[in-house]
Scaffold this active site. Structure first.
Site, short mmCIF file in Angstrom:
data_model
loop_
_atom_site.label_atom_id
_atom_site.label_comp_id
_atom_site.label_asym_id
_atom_site.label_seq_id
_atom_site.Cartn_x
_atom_site.Cartn_y
_atom_site.Cartn_z
N HIS A 180 6.06 -3.08 -5.17
CA HIS A 180 5.15 -3.75 -4.24
C HIS A 180 5.42 -5.25 -4.38
CE1 HIS A 180 1.87 -4.21 -1.53
NE2 HIS A 180 1.12 -4.85 -2.39
N GLU A 229 1.44 -4.27 -11.76
CA GLU A 229 2.54 -3.35 -11.45
C GLU A 229 3.38 -3.11 -12.71
OE1 GLU A 229 4.64 -4.31 -7.86
OE2 GLU A 229 5.50 -2.29 -7.74
N PHE A 288 -5.63 -4.26 -0.92
CA PHE A 288 -7.05 -4.57 -1.08
C PHE A 288 -7.87 -3.33 -0.73
CE2 PHE A 288 -6.88 -9.45 -0.11
CZ PHE A 288 -6.26 -9.65 -1.31
N HIS A 324 5.48 -10.96 2.61
CA HIS A 324 4.62 -9.77 2.60
C HIS A 324 4.23 -9.44 4.05
CE1 HIS A 324 1.93 -6.69 1.65
NE2 HIS A 324 1.10 -7.30 0.82
N LYS A 346 9.98 -8.42 -0.96
CA LYS A 346 9.09 -9.49 -0.49
C LYS A 346 9.57 -10.87 -0.93
CE LYS A 346 4.92 -6.60 -0.21
NZ LYS A 346 5.35 -5.34 -0.86
N CYS A 375 -2.58 -3.25 2.61
CA CYS A 375 -1.16 -3.51 2.35
C CYS A 375 -0.39 -2.25 2.01
CB CYS A 375 -1.02 -4.57 1.27
SG CYS A 375 -1.82 -6.09 1.78
#
Lengths: 396, 428
Positions: free
Chosen positions: B318, B329, B414, B355, B350, B178
């Site tokens: 993010h 975050e 990830f 996403h 997002k 991501c």
């Protein structure tokens, strides 16, 4: 532009059908052993299966191993070998700033699950709903993580603690070339001091065989070396992992790490594959590389896949160059993303030994040799796209 | 700063952005996207592409307006990248048609044989016996399908884009999960700083919303299951957030050395002044509980840009809307920004576009630059139930005018991937 710095290869991790580690690889290559092949797993297709490995030695936690599919285990293992060889395994201070570029594919599927679902889908009146239900119940949740391309790098971070940075390049043979080239450029320019670069390929899986079989590229006969006259078209896939620790010479010297070899210039291109294009681009690369080498002490390690017309075109350029040639795929099979990495690794070991390994019998292009090997040129011509070449030199 | 203004404080070429193109579920093009984004519009809807019977999550931000037939993921990823690149290159006015004067760094989603192809193969196998791997190999060997071969090669999308736009050299296809889109920009930034090239085409694209990809994320409990209404599902930083919403799209940026851009009279849209990364060795899907790698990547980005946290006016989060991401975050932002963490605006694109996975870092870098251009911060929509554990100014629900000179854009993925970009209206 910053003054380019010298780059040393200070660690090598190797795992293939020939075994693990530099010693067994060089012994078998020097002895001219026939390659290890198999046609029973996916008959009639030939492949080079991985030698038996005790993964516990580099991936001690079973829980970690369970989270990986074979391609990740191969790579994580080979990465561990490279870090140990460079003397930085477990050295948190260095690993925290070690950059990482991995060339990888991904997507290793569970053939038992896939075929069972396919069997049932054909009998179903509502196949779409059945597919949803079966995937939700049959897929292991963690399988996804074993399929993601960047999770080889992720596993190396977890198992070996390499965390300076983590980048994964994809895109078949060219990904390996780009991984080495970018790591080289970053260190040469001072953007990085030390990097782990590598790749892994598992040939013992049906899904990648099928992808190449869609274009009928897979070799299905008894073993015949690449470049042998009359060899049937196609490549035999080979399982392998190859990792390098690349380091600026000052960084390596400061910590007392001896160089295995110097990594010289890396060339890459992306030719439109018109007839003659590969011969032309290789001739250009070789002409440039030759200006910096001693032809009396140099050889070419070719990454030719065995698939045509690329292999024949490469052979033409190599013959024209007049240097001794050895084809990597005849020893290891075709390792796609890993080809360039294993080529650079073997080249580094060979120039350190000062010895070019044995030719394959009945391959005219391989019959030349040199008495003292000081420089090796590694070629990597993608089966479909992507062309690369690298120079590896002995350090005095 | 060097006297000619073309080098930064560290003596490296200043890197400008001269072209941007974007495709998201909100629409195609930066103008259309910006209008909808600042209006707080959601692009999330019920999935029509495939049957969702029995699925826990039945919504996504699929981009459905480009094809009226069923296509493979790589065809979608290519189509998005192509449109974004065309917009970016046209805006930059760089090179000539089919000759982009620099390399291509293209973040693409991983590919593998998809179910529609498996089923086609299975239909050719003996109907009276269970399907075996041997059968699949046999029927595959019986018919040349070089179209499928290409679609399932990882190099395919970047290869097509490189050919169409004439990018130089071997294109790089990359994935950092991501964070991929941000990594593509980082590679371009580094190449220009090394003096290897004057311009780079950096793209993140993702067209991989398919049955199995959705189920894979679902099995990891990563997705929101609040299907009704779809527009309300993506709720970053809210107490009732329950996962991210998969989406598709592409972002493309033309990066160029300031010297090169000025010499040809190009319009400068903004600057990439820094980038930081740090990998996490804690877990495959979870961040270190101490947030060290997230903090480290933000600090590395600030250091690379030669600025301090006080110089940042806005954080493009993010902000996926998973319980874990938003919590971590917040930990990271608090550590880096200290007392300012409660005051500095931080919002998640997002919440509106979902996403976009591989594309997210590139798309959100573009929205960050548009935030500077328009001096207007897009909101975090669906912020109805604040999470007391995350006391941040998330620019709730409504866009806000603000003085924004510098932005950091976070991307976490990830596999312990953490990348942070610093974007600015001025070079230093």
């Amino acid at each position: 532009m910053v003054q380019a710095r010298e780059i040393w290869i200070t660690g090598i991790g190797l795992l293939s059908s020939l075994g693990e580690g530099p010693d067994i690889h060089m012994k078998r290559l020097n002895d001219g052993d026939l390659p290890v092949t198999d046609r029973t797993l996916f008959p009639p297709y030939l492949l080079h299966p991985l030698a038996k490995v005790d993964f516990d030695k580099q991936i001690p936690k079973k829980g970690d191993q369970r989270q990986m599919e074979p391609w990740q285990r191969i790579g994580t293992y080979a990465a561990g070998l490279a870090l140990a060889d460079a003397g930085i395994a477990g050295n948190t201070e260095i690993l925290q700033k070690t950059d990482m570029i991995v060339a990888a594919a991904g997507g290793e599927r569970d053939s038992a699950v896939d075929t069972a679902i396919l069997t049932d889908l054909r009998r179903s009146n509502a196949p779409d709903a059945l597919l949803n239900a079966r995937l939700q119940s049959d897929l292991r949740p963690t399988l996804f993580l074993a399929q993601l391309s960047n999770l080889l790098a992720g596993n190396i971070s977890i198992v070996h603690g390499v965390v300076g940075s983590s980048r994964t390049f994809m895109g078949e043979e060219g990904a390996g070339v780009s991984a080495v080239q970018v790591a080289h450029a970053r260190i040469a320019s001072g953007q990085s001091e030390i990097a782990l670069v590598g790749s892994a390929y598992n040939a013992e899986r049906h899904d990648t065989l099928l992808i190449h079989l869609f274009d009928q590229l897979c070799y299905k006969d008894e073993f015949v070396p690449v470049f042998a006259p009359g060899r049937p078209d196609g490549f035999a896939l080979g399982s392998m992992g190859a990792f390098l620790v690349l380091e600026s010479a000052p960084h390596a010297s400061a910590r007392g790490a001896p160089p295995i070899a110097r990594l010289g210039e890396i060339y890459s291109a992306n030719m439109r594959r018109k007839p003659g294009a590969i011969t032309a681009v290789l001739a250009k690369f070789l002409a440039e590389a030759r200006q910096k080498i001693d032809p009396a002490a140099a050889a070419i390690l070719s990454g030719a896949t065995g698939a045509e017309p690329a292999t024949a075109e490469e052979a033409e350029a190599l013959a024209e160059a007049g240097l001794p040639v050895r084809a990597l795929a005849s020893r290891f099979g075709h390792g796609v993303e890993a080809v360039f990495l294993i080529g650079i690794a073997i080249a580094a070991l060979a120039v350190r030994e000062g010895r070019l390994f044995a030719p394959m019998p009945k391959v005219p292009l391989e019959q030349k040799t040199v008495t003292s090997l000081r420089q090796a040129i590694v070629t990597c011509i993608g089966h479909w796209r992507g062309e690369g070449l690298g120079v590896v030199e002995a350090v005095q | 700063m060097a006297s000619n203004g073309h080098l930064d404080a560290a003596g490296r070429p200043v890197v400008a952005v001269t072209g941007m193109g974007v495709v998201t579920p909100l629409g195609q093009g930066t103008d259309d996207n910006w209008k909808k984004l600042t209006a707080g519009q959601s692009g999330i809807h019920a999935i029509k592409r495939f049957a969702t019977d029995g699925l826990r999550t039945r919504i996504a931000g699929t981009v459905d307006y480009l094809f009226d037939r069923t296509v493979l993921s790589s065809e979608l990823s290519h189509a998005f990248a192509q449109r974004a690149a065309a917009e970016a290159i046209a805006q930059a006015g760089i090179g000539s048609k089919g000759e982009f004067p620099g390399p291509l760094f293209c973040a693409v989603p991983p590919v593998e044989i998809q179910w529609q192809v498996w089923r086609t193969l299975a239909d050719k196998c003996d109907p009276d016996k269970p399907v075996t791997v041997g059968d699949l190999i046999r029927v595959t060997a019986g018919e040349k399908r070089n179209d499928w071969h290409r679609h399932f090669l990882f190099a395919e999308v970047a290869q097509l884009i490189a050919e169409e736009f004439g990018a130089r050299g071997l294109p790089i296809s990359l994935s950092t999960a991501c964070a991929s889109g941000a990594s593509a920009i980082q590679l371009g930034l580094e190449a220009i700083r090394r003096g290897e090239c004057e311009a780079a085409l950096c793209i993140g694209t993702d067209g991989s919303v398919q049955t199995e990809t959705l189920i894979r994320f679902s099995l990891l409990s990563a997705l929101s299951t609040q299907n009704d209404p779809p527009q309300a599902a993506s709720k970053p930083f809210s107490k009732n957030r329950d996962g991210f919403v998969m989406a598709e799209g592409a972002g493309a940026l033309v990066l160029e050395s300031l010297e090169h851009a000025e010499a040809r009279g190009a319009r400068i849209l903004g600057f990439i002044t820094g980038c930081g990364e740090m990998a996490d060795s804690f877990h495959r899907t979870r961040s270190s509980p101490d947030g060290k790698p997230i903090i480290g990547c933000m600090k590395n980005a600030l250091a690379d840009a030669g600025i301090s946290a006080n110089d940042v006016d806005y954080i493009n989060a993010h902000g996926t809307g998973t319980p874990e991401n938003d919590k971590m975050e917040h930990v990271g932002v608090t550590a880096v920004f200290g007392e300012r963490a409660k005051e500095i605006p931080i919002s998640s694109n997002k919440s509106m576009i979902g996403h976009t996975l591989t594309a997210a870092g590139a798309i959100e870098a573009i929205f960050s630059l548009l935030t500077i251009t328009h001096q207007r911060i897009p909101p975090t929509i669906n912020y109805k139930v604040p999470d007391p554990a995350i006391p941040l100014d998330v620019v709730p629900n409504v866009a806000r005018d603000a003085k924004v000179r510098r932005v950091i854009s976070n991307s976490f993925g990830f596999g312990g991937q953490n990348v942070c970009l610093v974007l600015a209206g001025e070079p230093a």
